[in-house]
Enzyme design. Structure first.
Site, PDB file in Angstrom:
ATOM      1  N   LYS A  57      38.562  39.772  47.212  1.00 49.79           N
ATOM      2  CA  LYS A  57      38.649  41.024  46.458  1.00 49.79           C
ATOM      3  C   LYS A  57      38.836  40.760  44.960  1.00 49.79           C
ATOM      4  O   LYS A  57      38.174  41.382  44.129  1.00 49.79           O
ATOM      5  CB  LYS A  57      39.797  41.876  47.007  1.00 49.79           C
ATOM      6  CG  LYS A  57      39.582  42.314  48.462  1.00 49.79           C
ATOM      7  CD  LYS A  57      40.645  43.274  48.946  1.00 49.79           C
ATOM      8  CE  LYS A  57      42.010  42.618  49.038  1.00 49.79           C
ATOM      9  NZ  LYS A  57      42.056  41.542  50.061  1.00 49.79           N
ATOM     10  N   THR A  58      39.731  39.854  44.613  1.00 47.50           N
ATOM     11  CA  THR A  58      39.931  39.533  43.202  1.00 47.50           C
ATOM     12  C   THR A  58      38.677  38.911  42.610  1.00 47.50           C
ATOM     13  O   THR A  58      38.284  39.226  41.480  1.00 47.50           O
ATOM     14  CB  THR A  58      41.126  38.575  43.037  1.00 47.50           C
ATOM     15  OG1 THR A  58      42.300  39.169  43.579  1.00 47.50           O
ATOM     16  CG2 THR A  58      41.361  38.255  41.564  1.00 47.50           C
ATOM     17  N   ASP A 116      45.470  45.407  41.783  1.00 48.65           N
ATOM     18  CA  ASP A 116      45.680  44.807  43.091  1.00 48.65           C
ATOM     19  C   ASP A 116      46.823  45.533  43.809  1.00 48.65           C
ATOM     20  O   ASP A 116      47.718  46.089  43.165  1.00 48.65           O
ATOM     21  CB  ASP A 116      46.017  43.321  42.915  1.00 48.65           C
ATOM     22  CG  ASP A 116      45.816  42.527  44.189  1.00 48.65           C
ATOM     23  OD1 ASP A 116      45.254  43.080  45.155  1.00 48.65           O
ATOM     24  OD2 ASP A 116      46.212  41.345  44.224  1.00 48.65           O
ATOM     25  N   THR A 163      45.147  45.841  50.968  1.00 44.82           N
ATOM     26  CA  THR A 163      45.099  45.282  52.316  1.00 44.82           C
ATOM     27  C   THR A 163      45.421  46.342  53.361  1.00 44.82           C
ATOM     28  O   THR A 163      45.316  46.085  54.558  1.00 44.82           O
ATOM     29  CB  THR A 163      46.117  44.126  52.455  1.00 44.82           C
ATOM     30  OG1 THR A 163      47.421  44.611  52.116  1.00 44.82           O
ATOM     31  CG2 THR A 163      45.753  42.971  51.529  1.00 44.82           C
ATOM     32  N   ARG A 165      40.003  31.609  51.573  1.00 40.87           N
ATOM     33  CA  ARG A 165      41.185  31.020  50.938  1.00 40.87           C
ATOM     34  C   ARG A 165      41.797  29.939  51.830  1.00 40.87           C
ATOM     35  O   ARG A 165      42.184  28.869  51.354  1.00 40.87           O
ATOM     36  CB  ARG A 165      42.222  32.107  50.640  1.00 40.87           C
ATOM     37  CG  ARG A 165      43.542  31.564  50.071  1.00 40.87           C
ATOM     38  CD  ARG A 165      44.476  32.691  49.723  1.00 40.87           C
ATOM     39  NE  ARG A 165      43.958  33.457  48.597  1.00 40.87           N
ATOM     40  CZ  ARG A 165      44.266  34.727  48.362  1.00 40.87           C
ATOM     41  NH1 ARG A 165      45.075  35.376  49.167  1.00 40.87           N
ATOM     42  NH2 ARG A 165      43.766  35.347  47.306  1.00 40.87           N
TER      43      ARG A 165
END
Length: 357
Positions: A77-78, A122, A171, A230
């Site tokens: 997302k980032t 965020d 999230t 990640r």
């Protein structure tokens, strides 16, 4: 480091297969992050739709619509927010919901934005309610009302804002109120990655980190990465360390298997905590049903740790089920641990009814 003493955590004390980024992850992610949509791996539908949104905005010479990205941590997302800014050739401002606790905090950020700038927010679902209500007007009318004074003498001064693009990430999309969700022009649901996509991620990251890896080694890491880039990058770094210390620096399937065995990450991506929950459920309670409180005590962890850290992945993998009577192991759980299920998994087990789910 003594390899025999290694656990399932990294140097920062976080779970090796945890999806939350620590300081080391954030530094490495910055170096590995793709710079445009063409480099971004996975999320094919999201990339195609977002590409249309951005190309249309550029053709009109306008700022892009507000974008909401939802999905589990570690899915990109980032990265996508930074790609949006790069594709629009605009600067980006990064903040988070927990950092905005007052409407004044948000007003200060909004009033300093440049025309066309991308504001990445965020954990937008954790923003305070007063700031959230101010954001409604800012997103829709590019205006905020700044309150000056207190009580009966308070005055609202309208402040015009330059057009900007808000990229919100969450999230837990279900926690966003409908008025806020409806103000986003484009909403994307980020999905977990397939092993083949993660294998491409591992190969790309290995190249950028100057690590030699073969296809089998990349596949082994990808298969244990819980569908999350990640985690794949984190496992790659740990396997790289093992290959440099214990081998010739080249990552093969055998090296990847040996390294991840040291870190207690098994073939399905389960770590020590995950297996402890399954082993307690199977060996102590015959597969359930058993209440969450009882299961937590058996594992020696807090209730919240079991429920929020271990269970989501176990449920997604089809190894554990949540029922009104408690937690129940599935046949796949027995098979994964190499155990034979009893004829009746609930025999002699009333803990679920006593303590609840």
């Amino acid at each position: 480091m003594n390899w025999d003493d290694a656990t399932d955590t990294d140097a920062a004390g976080e779970r090796l297969v945890g999806s939350v980024a620590d300081g080391e992850d954030q530094a490495v992610e910055a170096a590995l992050r793709p710079k445009d949509l063409g480099e971004f791996i996975g999320q094919e539908k999201v990339r195609e739709q977002l590409d249309l949104v951005l190309r249309a905005a550029r053709a009109r010479g306008a700022t892009a619509d507000h974008v909401l990205l939802s999905g589990a941590p570690g899915l990109g997302k980032t990265t996508l927010s930074m790609i949006i800014a790069a594709e629009m050739e605009a600067p980006i401002r990064i903040t988070s919901g927990p950092a905005i606790q007052h409407a004044g905090d948000l007003a200060a950020i909004l009033s300093s934005l440049q025309e066309g700038e991308v504001l990445f927010l965020d954990e937008i679902h954790r923003m305070s309610r007063p700031a959230e209500e101010m954001l409604y007007m800012a997103m829709e009318d590019f205006r905020v009302d700044v309150i000056v004074g207190k009580g009966p003498g308070a005055t609202a001064i309208p402040l015009e804002l330059p057009p900007f693009t808000l990229v919100g990430a969450t999230t837990r999309a279900g926690l966003l109120p409908p008025p806020l969700r409806d103000r986003f022009g484009f909403t994307a649901q980020m999905e977990f990655y397939e092993p083949a996509e993660l294998q491409r991620v591992v190969h790309r990251s290995a190249h950028l980190l100057d690590v030699e890896i073969d296809a089998h080694g990349a596949a082994e890491i990808a298969g244990r990465s819980r569908g999350t880039p990640r985690i794949a990058n984190r496992l790659l770094r740990r396997v790289r360390d093992y290959a440099q210390v214990k081998a010739d620096g080249v990552i093969t399937r055998g090296i990847a298997e040996a390294a991840l065995a040291v870190y207690e990450v098994d073939a399905r991506g389960l770590d020590r905590l995950d297996r402890a929950v399954l082993e307690a459920l199977l060996k102590l309670f015959g597969g359930g049903p058993v209440g969450l409180s009882t299961l937590s005590v058996a594992v020696g962890e807090e209730r919240e740790t079991v429920e929020e850290v271990a269970e989501p992945f176990l449920v997604r993998e089809g190894l554990l089920a949540r029922t009104p009577r408690g937690r129940v192991a599935t046949p796949a759980a027995w098979a994964h641990l190499g155990l034979a299920p009893p004829r009746s998994q609930a025999a002699g087990n009333g803990q679920g009814d006593l303590f609840g789910a």
